[in-house]
Design a protein around this motif. Structure first.
Motif, PDB file in Angstrom:
ATOM      1  N   THR A   2       0.826  -1.209   0.000  1.00  0.00           N
ATOM      2  CA  THR A   2       0.000   0.000   0.000  1.00  0.00           C
ATOM      3  C   THR A   2       0.860   1.260   0.000  1.00  0.00           C
ATOM      4  O   THR A   2       0.324   2.372  -0.040  1.00  0.00           O
ATOM      5  CB  THR A   2      -0.916   0.023   1.234  1.00  0.00           C
ATOM      6  N   ASN A   3       2.179   1.069   0.087  1.00  0.00           N
ATOM      7  CA  ASN A   3       3.114   2.203   0.144  1.00  0.00           C
ATOM      8  C   ASN A   3       2.738   3.180   1.257  1.00  0.00           C
ATOM      9  O   ASN A   3       2.657   4.390   1.062  1.00  0.00           O
ATOM     10  CB  ASN A   3       3.184   2.922  -1.198  1.00  0.00           C
ATOM     11  N   HIS A   4       2.479   2.604   2.411  1.00  0.00           N
ATOM     12  CA  HIS A   4       2.120   3.420   3.573  1.00  0.00           C
ATOM     13  C   HIS A   4       3.237   4.417   3.872  1.00  0.00           C
ATOM     14  O   HIS A   4       4.422   4.069   3.842  1.00  0.00           O
ATOM     15  CB  HIS A   4       1.875   2.513   4.785  1.00  0.00           C
ATOM     16  N   PRO A   5       2.898   5.663   4.162  1.00  0.00           N
ATOM     17  CA  PRO A   5       3.944   6.684   4.377  1.00  0.00           C
ATOM     18  C   PRO A   5       4.854   6.387   5.562  1.00  0.00           C
ATOM     19  O   PRO A   5       5.992   6.874   5.593  1.00  0.00           O
ATOM     20  CB  PRO A   5       3.143   7.975   4.598  1.00  0.00           C
ATOM     21  N   ASP A   6       4.391   5.610   6.532  1.00  0.00           N
ATOM     22  CA  ASP A   6       5.225   5.296   7.696  1.00  0.00           C
ATOM     23  C   ASP A   6       6.078   4.048   7.485  1.00  0.00           C
ATOM     24  O   ASP A   6       6.879   3.698   8.349  1.00  0.00           O
ATOM     25  CB  ASP A   6       4.354   5.093   8.941  1.00  0.00           C
ATOM     26  N   ALA A   7       5.898   3.352   6.380  1.00  0.00           N
ATOM     27  CA  ALA A   7       6.636   2.120   6.140  1.00  0.00           C
ATOM     28  C   ALA A   7       8.100   2.417   5.860  1.00  0.00           C
ATOM     29  O   ALA A   7       8.441   3.368   5.154  1.00  0.00           O
ATOM     30  CB  ALA A   7       6.017   1.353   4.982  1.00  0.00           C
ATOM     31  N   LYS A   8       8.982   1.576   6.416  1.00  0.00           N
ATOM     32  CA  LYS A   8      10.422   1.755   6.242  1.00  0.00           C
ATOM     33  C   LYS A   8      10.954   0.979   5.033  1.00  0.00           C
ATOM     34  O   LYS A   8      12.083   1.223   4.588  1.00  0.00           O
ATOM     35  CB  LYS A   8      11.162   1.272   7.506  1.00  0.00           C
ATOM     36  N   GLY A   9      10.152   0.027   4.525  1.00  0.00           N
ATOM     37  CA  GLY A   9      10.623  -0.806   3.433  1.00  0.00           C
ATOM     38  C   GLY A   9      10.569  -0.100   2.083  1.00  0.00           C
ATOM     39  O   GLY A   9      10.017   0.997   1.940  1.00  0.00           O
ATOM     40  N   ILE A  10      11.126  -0.784   1.075  1.00  0.00           N
ATOM     41  CA  ILE A  10      11.124  -0.256  -0.280  1.00  0.00           C
ATOM     42  C   ILE A  10       9.700  -0.215  -0.814  1.00  0.00           C
ATOM     43  O   ILE A  10       8.877  -1.092  -0.535  1.00  0.00           O
ATOM     44  CB  ILE A  10      12.024  -1.136  -1.182  1.00  0.00           C
ATOM     45  N   ARG A  11       9.384   0.781  -1.576  1.00  0.00           N
ATOM     46  CA  ARG A  11       8.042   0.946  -2.122  1.00  0.00           C
ATOM     47  C   ARG A  11       7.780  -0.095  -3.208  1.00  0.00           C
ATOM     48  O   ARG A  11       8.685  -0.654  -3.820  1.00  0.00           O
ATOM     49  CB  ARG A  11       7.874   2.358  -2.694  1.00  0.00           C
ATOM     50  N   ASP A  12       6.476  -0.313  -3.425  1.00  0.00           N
ATOM     51  CA  ASP A  12       5.991  -1.186  -4.506  1.00  0.00           C
ATOM     52  C   ASP A  12       6.378  -2.651  -4.332  1.00  0.00           C
ATOM     53  O   ASP A  12       6.425  -3.408  -5.306  1.00  0.00           O
ATOM     54  CB  ASP A  12       6.484  -0.685  -5.873  1.00  0.00           C
TER      55      ASP A  12
END
Length: 205
Positions: free
Chosen positions: A183-193
């Motif tokens: 979901t590409n959450h703004p708080d996520a630390k992982g790589i997008r997509d």
């Protein structure tokens, strides 16, 4: 024992003494003198003071008996019942496995806890993928590292967290592609997509 319980016990004791004394007065009014009869049975010729002692001793004995019965029905019966009944698992109590899997979205595959999933942790490179599995205790099995440490379902989203508790990524299941897509959450630390898909060469059901 709490302060309220102590006050309740004291009031119960006072009430027991009053009831006991009232009982002796009542039986005296109807012509029965159990205190005097007991004094005469134990002593040849009891004096008035000795009869008074027996009267107060009988009052105390009655008060203790009344207090004990009342205390049992008001307090201790519940404790005894609670200790004697065997523990029965309630229907709404669920096992740790069920506590996790019951929140799987209805559109998610039932094989989420089975082997055969692949995490594409870096879609920018061909080698940016690895096998991943989801243990029933909420931990990542195969593919576990400090970035992919635990998993849980938050609403209809699959949430993966790091060892330190930070959000690594959130995924929403796409039933058409049978993938969990980030979901590409703004708080996520992982790589997008990022996305998680079934390995077609290793779908063990």
């Amino acid at each position: 024992m709490s302060a309220g319980k102590i006050i309740g016990q004291l009031l119960l004791g006072i009430a027991s003494i009053i009831v006991s004394h009232a009982f002796l007065i009542a039986v005296h009014d109807v012509g029965w003198f159990p205190d005097q009869q007991l004094a005469k049975a134990l002593m040849a010729s009891p004096e008035l003071l000795q009869v008074d002692w027996f009267r107060w001793a009988m009052t105390a004995a009655l008060a203790i008996a009344i207090w004990g019965v009342a205390d049992y029905f008001l307090y201790r019966r519940h404790l005894v019942a609670g200790n004697s009944k065997p523990k029965v698992e309630r229907k709404d109590e669920v096992s740790p496995t069920h506590a996790i899997t019951q929140y799987l979205p209805s559109t998610a595959p039932a094989v989420l806890l089975k082997d055969g999933w692949v995490l594409n942790f870096n879609p920018a490179v061909l080698t940016g993928r690895k096998l991943i599995s989801f243990n029933s205790d909420g931990k990542i099995g195969e593919g576990r590292n400090k970035n992919e440490w635990t998993w849980s379902m938050v609403g209809d989203e699959l949430e993966i967290r790091r060892q330190n508790g930070d959000l690594q990524n959130r995924f929403r299941f796409d039933p058409h592609s049978t993938k969990f897509i980030s979901t590409n959450h703004p708080d996520a630390k992982g790589i997008r997509d990022q996305f998680i898909f079934r390995d077609r060469a290793d779908q063990r059901s």
